[in-house]
Design a protein around this motif. Structure first.
Motif, PDB file in Angstrom:
ATOM      1  N   GLU A  58      84.940  81.741  88.315  1.00 41.86           N
ATOM      2  CA  GLU A  58      86.340  81.673  88.743  1.00 41.86           C
ATOM      3  C   GLU A  58      87.263  82.557  87.912  1.00 41.86           C
ATOM      4  O   GLU A  58      88.260  83.083  88.409  1.00 41.86           O
ATOM      5  N   ARG A  71      83.595  84.946  97.153  1.00 39.66           N
ATOM      6  CA  ARG A  71      84.125  84.323  95.938  1.00 39.66           C
ATOM      7  C   ARG A  71      83.175  83.272  95.380  1.00 39.66           C
ATOM      8  O   ARG A  71      83.113  83.051  94.163  1.00 39.66           O
ATOM      9  N   VAL A  77      88.499  86.654  97.676  1.00 40.58           N
ATOM     10  CA  VAL A  77      87.734  87.899  97.618  1.00 40.58           C
ATOM     11  C   VAL A  77      87.525  88.405  99.034  1.00 40.58           C
ATOM     12  O   VAL A  77      87.163  87.645  99.932  1.00 40.58           O
ATOM     13  N   ARG A  92      92.412  84.566  87.264  1.00 34.18           N
ATOM     14  CA  ARG A  92      91.681  83.578  88.057  1.00 34.18           C
ATOM     15  C   ARG A  92      91.551  84.108  89.478  1.00 34.18           C
ATOM     16  O   ARG A  92      92.531  84.569  90.080  1.00 34.18           O
ATOM     17  N   LEU A  93      90.340  84.055  90.009  1.00 34.57           N
ATOM     18  CA  LEU A  93      90.113  84.512  91.379  1.00 34.57           C
ATOM     19  C   LEU A  93      90.792  83.578  92.375  1.00 34.57           C
ATOM     20  O   LEU A  93      90.600  82.362  92.328  1.00 34.57           O
ATOM     21  N   ALA A 139      89.961  91.715  95.351  1.00 37.35           N
ATOM     22  CA  ALA A 139      90.263  90.305  95.068  1.00 37.35           C
ATOM     23  C   ALA A 139      91.750  90.105  94.858  1.00 37.35           C
ATOM     24  O   ALA A 139      92.430  90.949  94.277  1.00 37.35           O
ATOM     25  N   VAL A 161      84.176  90.531  87.018  1.00 39.72           N
ATOM     26  CA  VAL A 161      83.890  89.108  87.133  1.00 39.72           C
ATOM     27  C   VAL A 161      82.383  88.910  87.000  1.00 39.72           C
ATOM     28  O   VAL A 161      81.586  89.718  87.466  1.00 39.72           O
ATOM     29  N   THR A 187     100.497  86.685  92.317  1.00 44.60           N
ATOM     30  CA  THR A 187      99.148  87.241  92.400  1.00 44.60           C
ATOM     31  C   THR A 187      99.223  88.745  92.594  1.00 44.60           C
ATOM     32  O   THR A 187     100.269  89.301  92.942  1.00 44.60           O
ATOM     33  N   LEU A 206      87.241  94.963  92.801  1.00 46.82           N
ATOM     34  CA  LEU A 206      86.410  94.020  92.049  1.00 46.82           C
ATOM     35  C   LEU A 206      85.048  94.637  91.737  1.00 46.82           C
ATOM     36  O   LEU A 206      84.386  95.188  92.614  1.00 46.82           O
ATOM     37  N   VAL A 222      94.137  88.040  92.689  1.00 49.78           N
ATOM     38  CA  VAL A 222      93.944  87.360  91.417  1.00 49.78           C
ATOM     39  C   VAL A 222      95.263  86.862  90.856  1.00 49.78           C
ATOM     40  O   VAL A 222      96.325  87.432  91.109  1.00 49.78           O
ATOM     41  N   GLY A 242      89.027  94.648  88.487  1.00 48.30           N
ATOM     42  CA  GLY A 242      88.647  93.335  88.003  1.00 48.30           C
ATOM     43  C   GLY A 242      87.161  93.241  87.740  1.00 48.30           C
ATOM     44  O   GLY A 242      86.348  93.658  88.566  1.00 48.30           O
TER      45      GLY A 242
END
Length: 248
Positions: free
Chosen positions: A92, A87, A126, A122-123, A135, A51, A3, A8, A137, A49
């Motif tokens: 996701e 989150r 958070v 993919r989260l 985050a 999202v 990760t 974010l 990730v 990121g």
């Protein structure tokens, strides 16, 4: 599981790999994010990121201009999202964006940013402890899947037909004469971004398990939308039936 931690930037839209994302950033928490990215070497990546928001809201617009009156309010990193676990407010799967251009506005009240989607993630978690959300990730590998090449050819043909029925409707789409790529994954993301879809539908395409699955779903959608729009009494009315896209 490998990760990484990223700043974010939640939006009411979906970013796909390879697609350009222009942002007009003026909310204090996201201005702080961009200021930190500016501290990174100019000749290297400046990743953050992106999202899509599932349950929550962008408290201030992020891409359509400054508020009509006054300055944007000072907001905590997690304002507008789930307090116990931010989150839960997001889908996701998201996309890493690389900010190739970050320009401070002449009024020094924000930034004009041009970023490009690079890879999916993919989260995992958070955090809202700093001036903006961050985050943890997990990068997602793009897998071709069975029959991706043949599906890409079919999607390109269907997309051309889709464009033709939208011609004259003043909808945002690729120019009819524009060359389209051959790489199946690039085709899948380009078509996903250029087709008029609700955010949940675009999100479903982003998080498809492989390229072939994404292309197969796009082929179904394009044929369905083309058939519906083709039955309209006049194409200029298509904006009332095709699905909207986010202003972001």
């Amino acid at each position: 599981m490998t990760t990484t931690r990223l700043p974010l930037f939640p939006l009411n839209t979906v970013l796909f790999p390879g697609l350009v994302l222009p942002l007009n950033v003026f909310e204090p928490r996201y201005r702080a994010l961009m200021a930190d990215l500016l501290e990174l070497p100019e000749d290297g990546p400046r990743p953050f990121g992106v999202v899509a928001i599932r349950d929550g809201h962008e408290v201030a617009p992020s891409a359509v201009g400054l508020p009509e009156t006054g300055k944007p309010p000072e907001l905590a990193a997690g304002s507008g999202f789930a307090r116990d676990d931010p989150r839960r407010s997001f889908h996701e799967v998201g996309c890493v964006a690389d900010a190739s251009t970050i320009r401070e506005r002449p009024d020094e009240e924000g930034y004009e940013v041009l970023a490009t989607g690079t890879t999916r993630f993919r989260l995992v978690s958070v955090t809202a402890e700093g001036p903006y959300l961050t985050a943890e990730v997990e990068p997602l590998e793009e897998v071709a899947g069975e029959g991706a090449g043949a599906l890409a050819s079919g999607v390109l043909r269907a997309f051309r037909s889709y464009q033709k029925v939208l011609a004259g409707a003043n909808e945002r789409s690729l120019a009819p004469g524009q060359d389209l790529p051959d790489d199946p994954s690039v085709v899948s993301y380009l078509v996903a971004a250029a087709t008029m879809l609700y955010t949940p539908d675009k999100q479903r395409l982003l998080q498809a398990k492989d390229t072939a699955t994404r292309l197969a779903e796009e082929l179904r959608i394009l044929r369905q939308e083309t058939a519906v729009i083709g039955k309209l009494p006049s194409v200029p009315g298509a904006e009332f039936t095709v699905r909207p896209t986010s202003l972001n």
